[in-house]
Write a protein that holds these residues in place. Sequence first.
Motif, PDB file in Angstrom:
ATOM      1  N   HIS A   1      39.048  41.450  42.607  1.00  0.00           N
ATOM      2  CA  HIS A   1      38.361  40.060  42.432  1.00  0.00           C
ATOM      3  C   HIS A   1      38.795  39.203  43.572  1.00  0.00           C
TER       4      HIS A   1
ATOM      5  N   ARG B   1      31.774  37.832  35.645  1.00  0.00           N
ATOM      6  CA  ARG B   1      32.999  38.025  36.108  1.00  0.00           C
ATOM      7  C   ARG B   1      33.779  36.898  35.684  1.00  0.00           C
TER       8      ARG B   1
ATOM      9  N   ALA C   1      38.362  36.168  35.693  1.00  0.00           N
ATOM     10  CA  ALA C   1      39.075  35.345  36.443  1.00  0.00           C
ATOM     11  C   ALA C   1      39.546  34.180  35.908  1.00  0.00           C
TER      12      ALA C   1
END
Lengths: 252, 96, 314
Positions: free
Chosen positions: C33, C207, C211
């Motif tokens: 990420h 996502r 995160a």
Amino acid sequence: MTTKDATYNYAIRLGDNALILGHRLSELCSRGPILEEDLALTNVALDMIGRAQALLKYAAELEGKGHTEDDIAYRRAEINYHNHLLIEQPNGDFAHTIARQLYLSVFEYLFFTELEKSKDATLAAIASKTIKEVKYHMQHAIDWTLRLGDGTVESHKRMQKGLNDLYMYTGELFEMDHIDTYLLHQHIAVDTLSLKAKWQSEIEKVLTEATLSLPEDTYMQTGSKKGVHTENLGHILSEMQYLQRAYPDAKW
Amino acid sequence: MATDTQLDLWEVFIQSKSGLPYIHSGSVHASDVKMAMQNARDIYTRRGEGTSIWVVPAKHISASNPDDNDMLFDPSNDKIYRHPTFYVMPEGAKNI
Amino acid sequence: MHNEHSDTHFQSRIDNGEHIEAKDYMPEGYRKHLIRQMSQHAHSEVIGMQPEGNWITRAPSLRAKQILLAKIQDEGGHGLYLYSAVETLGVSRAELIEQLQTGKAKYSSIFNYPALNWADIGAIGWLVDGAAIVNQVSLQRTSYGPYSRAMVRICKEESFHQRQGYEIMTTMMRGTKDQQAMAQDAMNRWWWPSLMMFGPHDSDSPRSGDAVKWKIKRETNDELRQKFIDKTIPQAELIGLTIPDKNFKLDEKTGHYTLSPINWEEFHRVVSGHGPCNKQRLDHHIKYHQEGAWVREAAEAYKLKTAKKELVTA
Ligand SMILES: [Fe+2]
Ligand SMILES: [Fe+2]
Ligand SMILES: [Fe+2]
């Protein structure tokens, strides 16, 4: 001719050199061979435009018509610009840029070292600020000349070509006309003729170390002191002056 | 096709004022020390951040292994006699 | 004794507010990420040099020219700081550039819009940098140390970017009819794309969850977007710019502005490569990257030659 008129012209010439070189270097922004070098050349461009601003502001003061440095930078006709022909040549490859930087920065280093002693306090002050900047430009140009000259076969060839292509415009750097001579007698201007030998030996020293050679003697192009330019300046100006010309009443 | 080079990685340390420690500012790419120095100047001192620069090839910097943190750093936690506040001074003692 | 190489230990460090450094254990997903987000951010800074670069040679005053050059130079520097931060994770800048040029890595879609008149330089600084700053201020507290340090430096430098843009807009709104029209035109074209910079709504952002859990992102897309809207609308009104949205209004109860829906179809079209300048921006990057190859090779060759010479003389 009064001292004031002559000094006005002198400031314009120096200012235009900085202005137009700043233009050419800023065209390279986002086009550098590596990000770091992109930022390095932008720093040189910023030094140039800053110098142009100081010199053209002084020219505007000497002119005494209430103009600003921007009026002077943006509102003149081509024939009234007096930058060296060397400076207005279009950008080529990176070697071309370095060749121009080498020729010019070595010249400017010698030039401003002398101008710092000028009896004109403003020019002397601008010169002493400029020397510091130019010293750095010169180091940058010399280091790259060595890398490119003594790098690969291709870089050597390109560097030599850059040097050769621009050489015919270097004669102008050392020309003295009636304005220069007039101001030289008053200890205001620099005797550029006297810088020629030093410049040549400096350049030769660098080129030898870089396994390059000084281009052969050739006919030296001339004209900028009379306002006679190559075709390139007109295009620079049409771009640079676009907004000022299209919207003459606007303030920015 | 030749693989591209972006030159070597260098770490940059800047001293902001004379007398102060050199502090890590970031990195630059460069092929030699002169270029590294110039790039560090052009990138990390644009706003008068520095009076002196160190550049070091990144490959010459070794970092401690975080797995060793227990061994490296914990043993110093109980050595309180290394700190001046550990000591008892008599009342009225001055300039000590 | 706990296992320092476990995801639970990692998460407890994150929850404790610790920073993660390059050599520390991190879950593969976290690493991935980070690489994706930081490199995208780096590429955005670098590609972002182009729309503004389009106006350097036409900047209408020497002051404006210097400001613009210095600003674009900063953006290049930001790209550089962020590339370095990604490099700490073992991905070289050369690889990152290749990912950009092959389309594997993205950059912010905002830079696929053209800078058409001088007021665009104002709008980019005020709206685009303004939106970026909202995001970046939040990222200063991101959990990955090298990223966080890069963001601190970037935020320091960003502080003049938005102001110089707003100054241009102000000057033009106080100027001639032509200048006002240019300013409003720029506002009309940059307003919606700048709102899209914060990314899809939280509900459509797959996502975002991880995160936020990993504290890479400290605030969600919608929270950040709302912050930007709330501070920007009064700035627009102050200088007489019209918000290009008939439905925007201030909700007195919440103190927040509400707007018409964002055109996500446009967003996805530009992201997927069909914005007005996608091709131009990438072509430019590739062209000058390729033209610089011989320079980089020469520098490498020179390094090797001088190293050899030193060996001989030593
Ligand atoms: Fe930016
Ligand atoms: Fe930035
Ligand atoms: Fe910015």
